[in-house]
Design a protein around this motif. Structure first.
Motif, short mmCIF file in Angstrom:
data_model
loop_
_atom_site.label_atom_id
_atom_site.label_comp_id
_atom_site.label_asym_id
_atom_site.label_seq_id
_atom_site.Cartn_x
_atom_site.Cartn_y
_atom_site.Cartn_z
N VAL A 118 0.85 -1.19 0.00
CA VAL A 118 0.00 0.00 0.00
C VAL A 118 0.89 1.24 0.00
O VAL A 118 1.91 1.28 0.69
CB VAL A 118 -1.00 -0.03 1.19
N ASP A 119 0.51 2.21 -0.81
CA ASP A 119 1.31 3.42 -0.96
C ASP A 119 0.35 4.62 -1.01
O ASP A 119 -0.56 4.66 -1.85
CB ASP A 119 2.13 3.32 -2.25
N MET A 120 0.59 5.58 -0.12
CA MET A 120 -0.30 6.73 -0.08
C MET A 120 -0.11 7.57 -1.35
O MET A 120 0.98 7.63 -1.91
CB MET A 120 0.02 7.60 1.16
N ASP A 121 -1.19 8.23 -1.76
CA ASP A 121 -1.12 9.04 -2.99
C ASP A 121 -0.61 10.44 -2.67
O ASP A 121 -1.15 11.10 -1.78
CB ASP A 121 -2.51 9.14 -3.63
N ALA A 122 0.41 10.86 -3.43
CA ALA A 122 1.01 12.21 -3.28
C ALA A 122 1.06 12.59 -1.80
O ALA A 122 0.58 13.66 -1.39
CB ALA A 122 0.19 13.23 -4.09
N LEU A 161 7.48 6.35 5.34
CA LEU A 161 6.33 6.96 6.02
C LEU A 161 5.03 6.63 5.31
O LEU A 161 3.99 6.51 5.95
CB LEU A 161 6.49 8.48 6.05
N ASP A 162 5.07 6.47 4.01
CA ASP A 162 3.80 6.36 3.29
C ASP A 162 3.58 5.02 2.60
O ASP A 162 2.65 4.89 1.81
CB ASP A 162 3.66 7.52 2.28
N GLU A 163 4.41 4.04 2.88
CA GLU A 163 4.14 2.75 2.24
C GLU A 163 4.44 1.58 3.16
O GLU A 163 5.27 1.68 4.06
CB GLU A 163 4.91 2.61 0.92
N ASN A 215 -2.55 1.41 -10.80
CA ASN A 215 -3.78 2.20 -10.87
C ASN A 215 -3.75 3.40 -9.92
O ASN A 215 -4.76 3.77 -9.33
CB ASN A 215 -5.00 1.32 -10.61
N LYS A 216 -2.59 3.98 -9.76
CA LYS A 216 -2.44 5.18 -8.94
C LYS A 216 -3.06 6.37 -9.65
O LYS A 216 -2.94 6.45 -10.86
CB LYS A 216 -0.95 5.45 -8.71
N PRO A 217 -3.67 7.35 -8.99
CA PRO A 217 -3.96 7.37 -7.57
C PRO A 217 -5.31 6.72 -7.26
O PRO A 217 -6.13 6.54 -8.16
CB PRO A 217 -4.04 8.87 -7.28
MG MG Z 1 3.18 7.53 -2.19
#
Ligand code: MG
Ligand code: DCP
Length: 591
Positions: free
Chosen positions: A108-112, A199-201, A254-256
């Motif tokens: 999982v990876d946060m968008d921007a 931090l974001d993934e 398929n981001k974001p």
């Molecule tokens: Mg990210």
């Protein structure tokens, strides 16, 4: 096997076309960008700068590397290729036998991420192109700004030229850490042992939750993303696959705010891999991509299998194994509990300064952050590395072995300050701290792991691979400011760094008239060459530097019996004493 253009790309009227830097690599949301325009602006605006000079040195080094490999390639006779094809085929069968389709991994990876947090805190930014950072460097850009080619790691003044409407918001790490903590609370519900990659993934093993709740992996991913949104107000993207390497690739598709599921099925994996561009794979950076493309015409992961004889002939067995694994779509599936984090790190980029008070202040912040991260995970470490980047983009690392394992910010600061003092005066634009040789205070089993790790070292004092693995994973090329933290796929990053087989012995091998050497002798030779330092540690990729003339030394000191080895590493040019650019030498002694 020539394809001169993609390296030197050379239309002298359009020199920017051959200027590839981190600023011009596409990220999610940049698919429709006018690449030629972006490249031209980046080229024109950075021309003459120290960054540009450094990029030119890197480019020259890469071209040299490619040229050397072409020469070696041309020397391969049909008999050589036959021989290496047999080695490759055997290795492919062995690697295939390790395929594990029993686990379901979610990345999982946060968008921007930073930009999304800032927009959440200031909704007036919504829908407008914005970037987090300043004129010297931006940490990320929202998807509106990416349409103009604006991206992370780009200087703000170039971003502004690409997108004159761009709004800048200064970085606020406290905010990002707060939201990161919220996401981690959600991850924990799905996998209490999830691996935080930055931090974001994060990587989550969702095998159990899918079984327990009779849900498909896609449904679990949907639910998790929804839950993150409810808890944080932020969106994220997810990838589901049979291993972590593939899950990470999938989360970007398929981001974001999307997801992609690759089923646990061999055929599905092989089909997916067949057209996957090599650069999408973690551990394959700019130089590796160019070497593979320009020397072997490998552009997709499938190509790794098609050119397996060349890969086995010209790369070290470790690197060849990595490439073949990528071609087979293999990756790590082991459980997080068994994984001992090998290091924690952080770094900050800032406008170049000589102000020593300011530099010490930054060091205080870094030491505190590092200490907090270690405490959160119950870790102590013993090898402290200070990373510096000068205003002329030279990267220096200095390492020290601490007298005891520690997670105290005072201890870290005391030793880091000494390291910094020795480097001053200097004009710096980046500072980072990294701590290695970890002990986990929380988990008994980690201690067990450490004992195994020590066993490994004791049994392999002359095996660089084991030693270097134990010391540190190499940074990825475009690491985020927090991205130096182990991703759990550190092996992959290591592999990239493990190097082109430029052993002079290869020369002899290729020139050898008699190709009828017995299989046993051949195997032995292959193995021997793999444990020679030159073989393993000639870098294939570099983040920031031309080759270092003097390879630093890693010294392993056993103080009798089974006590812990002390590891010390000298600095390479890219940072963090990594094998990629340092060409480490290893020395072992017993006291
Ligand atoms: Mg990210
Ligand atoms: N980051 C940074 N410097 C970089 C890259 C990233 O400081 N060179 C920070 C800012 C990002 C965060 O790390 O918000 C996460 O990095 P990602 O690569 O995941 O990028 P984003 O989350 O911003 O965008 P996305 O994942 O949607 O592509």
């Amino acid at each position: 096997m020539e394809n001169e253009k993609s390296v030197s790309g050379t239309d002298s009227a359009r020199p920017w076309q051959s200027y590839h830097t981190a600023y011009t690599n596409a990220k999610a949301g940049m698919e429709k960008v006018d690449k030629d325009k972006v490249q031209r602006i980046v080229y024109e605006m950075s021309k003459g700068s120290k960054y540009f000079e450094n990029e030119e040195k890197k480019e020259a080094y890469m071209k040299q590397k490619i040229e050397n490999m072409r020469v070696q390639c041309a020397k391969l006779a049909a008999a050589d290729l036959n021989h290496y094809q047999k080695i490759a085929d055997k290795r492919i069968v062995e690697l295939e036998a390790t395929r594990d389709l029993s686990r379901v991994w979610l990345h999982v990876d946060m968008d921007a991420f930073y930009a999304a947090v800032e927009t959440l805190c200031n909704p007036s930014l919504k829908g407008k192109p914005m970037a987090v950072g300043g004129m010297s460097m931006i940490s990320t850009a929202n998807y509106e700004a990416r349409k103009f080619g604006v991206r992370a790691a780009m200087p703000g003044f170039i971003a502004l030229k690409l997108c004159p409407e761009l709004i800048f918001v200064p970085t606020d790490f406290k905010k990002y850490t707060h939201y990161s903590d919220l996401t981690r609370k959600v991850f924990k519900k799905y996998d209490p042992n999830f691996l935080a990659a930055s931090l974001d993934e994060a990587y989550l093993d969702i095998t159990s939750i899918c079984n327990e709740r009779s849900m498909t992996s896609g449904d679990v991913a949907e639910e998790l993303r929804e839950s993150i949104h409810t808890e944080t107000g932020l969106t994220c993207s997810a990838g589901v696959a049979p291993n972590r390497l593939l899950a990470k690739v999938c989360s970007d598709i398929n981001k974001p705010n999307g997801q992609f599921v690759l089923p646990n099925d061999r055929m599905a994996v092989m089909t997916f891999i067949s057209s996957l561009p090599i650069r999408k794979v973690g551990g394959i950076g700019n130089v590796t991509e160019h070497v593979l493309k320009d020397v072997f015409e490998i552009t997709t992961c499938e190509g790794m299998l098609q050119k397996s004889s060349f890969l086995c002939a010209l790369f070290s067995p470790t690197s060849a194994d990595f490439f073949l694994s990528v071609g087979l779509g293999l990756g790590r599936t082991d459980t997080p509990q068994a994984t001992l984090r090998k290091s924690i790190s952080n770094e900050r980029t800032f406008s170049a300064t000589k102000d020593e008070a300011l530099l010490y202040k930054k060091l205080v912040d870094l030491a505190e952050m590092l200490s907090n991260d270690m405490k959160k995970e119950g870790l102590c470490g013993r090898t402290l590395t200070l990373k510096l980047k000068t205003s002329s983009f030279e990267v220096r690392t200095r390492a020290v072995t601490l007298p005891t394992y520690t997670c105290s910010s005072e201890d870290i600061l005391k030793h880091a300050s000494k390291l910094l003092k020795a480097e001053l005066p200097a004009s710096l634009r980046l500072m980072g701290l990294r701590i290695d040789s970890m002990l986990c205070l929380k988990k008994e089993e980690t201690k067990r792991n450490l004992d195994l790790w020590i066993d490994d070292l004791e049994n392999n004092v002359d095996d660089h691979n084991t030693v270097a693995n134990a010391i540190n994973p190499c940074p990825i090329e475009e690491s985020s400011q927090d991205g130096w933290i182990d991703s759990g796929d550190e092996r992959l990053q290591e592999e990239e760094s493990s190097g082109v087989n430029q052993n002079p012995k290869l020369e002899q091998r290729l020139n050898r008239k008699n190709h009828t050497m017995s299989q046993t002798r051949q195997r032995k030779k292959h193995k021997t060459s793999s444990s020679s330092s030159q073989d393993k540690h000639i870098p294939i990729d570099m983040t920031n530097c031309p080759p270092s003339p003097a390879a630093p030394e890693i010294r392993i000191v056993f103080s009798g019996g089974r006590s812990r080895p002390r590891l010390t590493a000298g600095g390479g040019n890219c940072g963090w004493s990594c094998r990629r650019c340092s060409g480490m030498r290893v020395a072992a002694s017993v006291s």
